[in-house]
Design an enzyme around this catalytic site. Structure first.
Site, mmCIF file in Angstrom:
data_model
loop_
_atom_site.group_PDB
_atom_site.id
_atom_site.type_symbol
_atom_site.label_atom_id
_atom_site.label_comp_id
_atom_site.label_asym_id
_atom_site.label_seq_id
_atom_site.Cartn_x
_atom_site.Cartn_y
_atom_site.Cartn_z
ATOM 1 N N VAL A 63 -12.196 13.312 -58.893
ATOM 2 C CA VAL A 63 -11.300 12.872 -59.960
ATOM 3 C C VAL A 63 -11.468 13.819 -61.138
ATOM 4 O O VAL A 63 -12.561 13.969 -61.680
ATOM 5 C CB VAL A 63 -11.603 11.429 -60.395
ATOM 6 C CG1 VAL A 63 -10.647 11.009 -61.520
ATOM 7 C CG2 VAL A 63 -11.481 10.474 -59.211
ATOM 8 N N ASP A 114 -19.984 -0.479 -58.898
ATOM 9 C CA ASP A 114 -19.047 0.632 -58.706
ATOM 10 C C ASP A 114 -18.564 0.612 -57.255
ATOM 11 O O ASP A 114 -19.344 0.771 -56.324
ATOM 12 C CB ASP A 114 -19.740 1.956 -59.014
ATOM 13 C CG ASP A 114 -18.763 3.130 -59.057
ATOM 14 O OD1 ASP A 114 -17.612 2.979 -58.609
ATOM 15 O OD2 ASP A 114 -19.161 4.210 -59.536
ATOM 16 N N VAL A 145 -17.095 14.255 -58.926
ATOM 17 C CA VAL A 145 -17.046 14.568 -57.501
ATOM 18 C C VAL A 145 -17.740 13.463 -56.716
ATOM 19 O O VAL A 145 -18.970 13.334 -56.740
ATOM 20 C CB VAL A 145 -17.721 15.927 -57.208
ATOM 21 C CG1 VAL A 145 -17.541 16.289 -55.734
ATOM 22 C CG2 VAL A 145 -17.161 17.011 -58.109
ATOM 23 N N GLY A 146 -16.938 12.654 -56.014
ATOM 24 C CA GLY A 146 -17.485 11.606 -55.166
ATOM 25 C C GLY A 146 -17.459 12.017 -53.711
ATOM 26 O O GLY A 146 -16.961 13.096 -53.354
ATOM 27 N N THR A 175 -17.210 4.926 -52.050
ATOM 28 C CA THR A 175 -17.476 5.003 -50.621
ATOM 29 C C THR A 175 -18.574 4.016 -50.257
ATOM 30 O O THR A 175 -18.494 3.304 -49.240
ATOM 31 C CB THR A 175 -17.898 6.433 -50.230
ATOM 32 O OG1 THR A 175 -16.901 7.343 -50.698
ATOM 33 C CG2 THR A 175 -18.035 6.560 -48.720
ATOM 34 N N ASP A 224 -23.168 9.768 -60.335
ATOM 35 C CA ASP A 224 -22.193 8.746 -60.716
ATOM 36 C C ASP A 224 -22.877 7.528 -61.326
ATOM 37 O O ASP A 224 -22.401 6.951 -62.305
ATOM 38 C CB ASP A 224 -21.333 8.346 -59.515
ATOM 39 C CG ASP A 224 -22.146 7.971 -58.289
ATOM 40 O OD1 ASP A 224 -23.370 8.244 -58.229
ATOM 41 O OD2 ASP A 224 -21.554 7.397 -57.338
ATOM 42 N N ASN A 243 -13.367 11.355 -52.986
ATOM 43 C CA ASN A 243 -12.403 12.029 -53.855
ATOM 44 C C ASN A 243 -13.082 12.743 -55.006
ATOM 45 O O ASN A 243 -14.180 12.366 -55.437
ATOM 46 C CB ASN A 243 -11.405 11.010 -54.450
ATOM 47 C CG ASN A 243 -10.488 10.421 -53.400
ATOM 48 O OD1 ASN A 243 -9.825 11.145 -52.666
ATOM 49 N ND2 ASN A 243 -10.449 9.095 -53.324
#
EC number: 2.7.1.33
Length: 258
Positions: A13, A130, A7-8, A133, A110, A11
């Protein structure tokens, strides 16, 4: 099978692991208000397209930088797959790495997952970039310890700020400039040069400084959607690994299961 959810801020994924390999991956816009029922309608159809029944999913792990999204994903797991999801960084799915920074609790899921997966895949000291956002640069030493890093605005955020705070500049797509010239002949080219080559210069400069501070050879691993775009225009990356965060989730799930 193992279902993972990364969960970003932009989005979510989802990926389905069959053993050690990713069988399928799907992406949906992050919305903390999306209910478990809504996720289920969408995800069940995608599983069916892969020829996978819901009952085949017997493990589920969530890694999230959006705490409000966790509840509805937990409902998804319990109601539709009959499993209570593991939460990355908690309980049996604790990071299992040294987080050598001033405020270890502030490390985003993340970034921890990237560190775990990169250390498992690559030897020596690592710099992980990475492209999300935000664009993050993380230092992981040869023992797997997370040593700190850098947070910079993502390239799309930079472009949004430029367009949103000027009266006449148009919105443009993020892409490589058509030539290597850094003297643009029109407004759109000048914007693209500033955003794209400016970003490349920032990456190269920060990585050079990180390597100097680390003091040992460090492999640079890039991940995130825009990594492939920049990889074609700089030699600063040693490798591009798109599934790094997902692999980190799978590693944690396997450790928790044992």
């Amino acid at each position: 099978m193992l279902l993972v959810a990364d969960v970003g801020n932009t989005n979510v994924v989802f990926a389905l692991f069959d053993g050690k390999s990713v069988r399928a991956r799907w992406r949906i816009a992050t919305d903390p208000r999306r209910t478990g029922d809504e996720y289920a309608v969408w995800l069940t159809q995608l599983l069916a397209l892969e020829g996978v029944e819901r009952k085949a999913v017997n493990r589920f792990i969530i890694g999230s930088v959006v705490p409000r999204a966790i509840h509805n994903l937990t409902v998804l797991g319990e109601k539709y797959f009959g499993v209570t999801p593991m939460i990355a960084g908690e309980g049996d799915a604790a990071w299992g790495i040294t987080v050598d920074v001033d405020e270890p609790r502030s490390l985003g899921a993340d970034r921890a997952l990237n560190a775990i997966a990169a250390h498992a895949r690559y030897d020596g000291d690592l710099i992980i970039i990475d492209f999300g956002t935000a664009t993050t640069f993380d230092a992981v030493d040869f023992t797997g310890a997370y040593k700190g890093g850098i947070i910079a605005p993502g390239i799309n955020l930079s472009l949004d700020a430029l367009v949103g705070n000027t009266a006449k500049l148009p919105r443009i797509a993020i892409e490589a400039p058509r030539t290597t010239s850094v003297i643009g002949r029109n407004t759109e080219d000048q914007m693209l040069i500033g955003v794209f080559w400016g970003y490349v210069a920032m990456m190269e400069g920060l990585i050079t400084k990180m390597r100097e501070e680390i003091g040992r050879p460090a492999k640079v691993v890039a991940t995130g959607g825009l990594a492939i775009l920049f990889d074609k225009h700089t030699d600063v990356f040693d490798c591009v690994d798109f599934d790094l965060t997902l692999e980190g989730l799978a590693i944690l799930a396997d450790r928790a299961s044992k």
